[in-house]
Design a protein around this motif. Sequence first.
Motif, short mmCIF file in Angstrom:
data_model
loop_
_atom_site.label_atom_id
_atom_site.label_comp_id
_atom_site.label_asym_id
_atom_site.label_seq_id
_atom_site.Cartn_x
_atom_site.Cartn_y
_atom_site.Cartn_z
N VAL A 131 -4.63 5.03 -7.58
CA VAL A 131 -5.97 5.58 -7.80
C VAL A 131 -5.80 7.06 -8.07
N GLY A 132 -6.06 7.47 -9.30
CA GLY A 132 -5.84 8.88 -9.67
C GLY A 132 -4.38 9.24 -9.41
N ARG A 133 -4.15 10.31 -8.66
CA ARG A 133 -2.77 10.71 -8.40
C ARG A 133 -2.22 10.09 -7.11
N HIS A 134 -3.05 9.27 -6.46
CA HIS A 134 -2.58 8.60 -5.24
C HIS A 134 -2.04 7.22 -5.59
N GLU A 135 -0.88 6.90 -5.00
CA GLU A 135 -0.36 5.56 -5.27
C GLU A 135 0.43 5.05 -4.07
N ALA A 136 0.54 3.71 -4.01
CA ALA A 136 1.33 3.08 -2.95
C ALA A 136 2.06 1.90 -3.56
N VAL A 137 3.31 1.73 -3.18
CA VAL A 137 4.06 0.53 -3.56
C VAL A 137 4.09 -0.35 -2.31
N LEU A 138 3.50 -1.54 -2.41
CA LEU A 138 3.30 -2.36 -1.22
C LEU A 138 4.62 -2.90 -0.67
N ASP A 139 4.81 -2.74 0.64
CA ASP A 139 6.00 -3.30 1.28
C ASP A 139 5.59 -4.49 2.15
#
Length: 317
Positions: free
Chosen positions: A53-61
């Motif tokens: 989302v915008g400059r926020h990101e997460a790679v799900l573990d």
Amino acid sequence: MNAFSFACTACGKCCNSPPAMALPELFRHRDRFIGCLAIGRVPRRRVGERLRVGRHEAVLDEADIAAFDSIANTLLYRTGDTFSIMTQGYDYPSLARCPALADDGRCAIHLNGKPVTCEVVPLDPFVPDALQHLVLAGRNQSASYIGADCIQEGERADAPLLTAEGEIKDANARDALARRRSALEREREVWGRAVFDSLRKDLFASPAALARIPPGGFLTISIVPVLLAVASTSARCRQLCLDYIDSQIALIGRNIEQALLRRRLEDRAVTQELRGFAHAYQRAKALLGTTLPAMEVESSAPSSLSSIEAYLCGAHR
Ligand code: SF4
Ligand code: SF4
């Protein structure tokens, strides 16, 4: 990291539609909110999936997926895909306001049974706590919040810290989130699973019917399947549902009358839908007026029945 601060000024900007409400909340505010059932599709997440989302990101573990699974197993409904099934308020979208939003921009029921969903704002009970910063980043870009400036990135002197380091830092927000999740779990127990089963053939097993759920949105249908599920548990529950139906038929009549005076083209489809709700209520009323509650006759556990009656009356709020 991923820190967001939040301070609500009660500007009313995000109060642009009726909120999701548990059944006891709808019963309590039966003369203000038209109840409906909202059914949405919830994406199934995978390890390694990237959410941005915008400059926020997460790679799900694996821990993220376990958290999503835990939410799905307790609050959602699975049959191939995953679905949310919630009761909520319903009104003409053209009004772009919640029926409890007063003319001064305040919530008219703030001190008198404000729905727990509204206390959870701007968090999302269906998203694991560790990923709520993405919810906040998304809200910050949405029309409902732009200009309100209530969600700020980072730590601020003028607003409590809401999320940081994958945790909900604000104790009130944590408590509201826990109460909403607990209410959703109870709803699943009291009527959700029964309604899910009753809609399985005509909706969840029908690709054509499922196509009516808009992407990222909800299919709204009459709340009658919910009422039939709880009414079947005891004579008292049946009477509570009949009383609710009478109030709702009267409210729908008033809301349609006002819509006809407004003479807006875009209201026509909603008026038709509300007339459909009213017909469904009339049919349910006739049915409940003539049939005995099956569980009351068959059940050997009166204590569980009385707990549902207490639930409907709001004793567990
Ligand atoms: S938009 Fe923000 S400040 Fe305004 S009522 Fe909603 S949460 Fe509060
Ligand atoms: S119930 Fe109150 S706080 Fe919730 S959306 Fe309506 S006006 Fe806003």
